[in-house]
Design an enzyme around this catalytic site. Sequence first.
Site, short mmCIF file in Angstrom:
data_model
loop_
_atom_site.label_atom_id
_atom_site.label_comp_id
_atom_site.label_asym_id
_atom_site.label_seq_id
_atom_site.Cartn_x
_atom_site.Cartn_y
_atom_site.Cartn_z
N LYS A 100 21.43 2.85 7.37
CA LYS A 100 21.06 3.92 6.45
C LYS A 100 20.01 4.81 7.11
CE LYS A 100 23.24 2.41 2.70
NZ LYS A 100 24.47 2.07 3.37
N SER B 63 29.34 5.00 3.72
CA SER B 63 28.08 5.46 3.12
C SER B 63 27.29 6.41 4.00
CB SER B 63 27.21 4.26 2.77
OG SER B 63 26.89 3.54 3.94
#
Lengths: 166, 100
Positions: free
Chosen positions: A83, A40
């Site tokens: 993230k 990701s």
Amino acid sequence: MLRNALGKTFRFLGYTVQYGCIAHCAFEYLGGIVVCSGPSMEPTIQNSDVVFSENLSRHFYCIRKGDIVIVKSPNDPKSNICKRVIGLEGDKVCTSNPSDFLKSHSYVPEGHVWLEGDNLRNSTDSRCYGPVPYGLIRGRICLKIWPLNDFGFLRASPNGHRFLDD
Amino acid sequence: ISCLRSPRNPEQKIIKRVIALEGDIIKTIGYKKKYVKVPHGHIWVEGDHHGHSFDSNAFGPVSLGLLHARATHILWPPQRWQKLEPMLPPERKPLRREQE
């Protein structure tokens, strides 16, 4: 003979406890080495890259927009996710996917942050589970350690268009 | 009764009672939805003084990661020295447990 061995054992245990406490404090308050997995955050962080994260920013509340952070997963408190911070509290963020025709915006609530992975097509992030409370942030990634040909500070976001400036 | 970081203000720690765990469906007091199913990895907390408490009825279910500690005893003032029993008020019992 026995007293000698007993004395040595107790000293060994004493040192172990001391080093254990120092190590715990270091990991909790200073930082540590983290192995990342998953696609990701490509291309900034690839699968099984090793990075160094520091926890001082979290305690002094100076996490900035664009930082890559390690966060306790909101749906599974035993696992951590990695993230990039796209919006802080009060910022306007785009909640729709890039492929949607109609764009929807919302404001990040107080005490929360909006997280997105760099690999927008293959990332479950705030677009799925919403803004994440600031208290879940564990640390900020500042340095990539492995692979050695990519050693150094992390690049800026490849998705500059996701940062909406006021 | 647990101590957790406030989801609205990360510098503050709040102490509330855990009313429901993930999967339970409960009836809320003053929340935007009348019935809430607590999502996976979250819990529902409430203060004992309903109506005057900044709890899940204001900010919704909280993530388990924000839990910090559990309150077990009151130490001060000495006349309130007691052990805090985990007790769920009968009127706040969940409507349906996930395992039933």
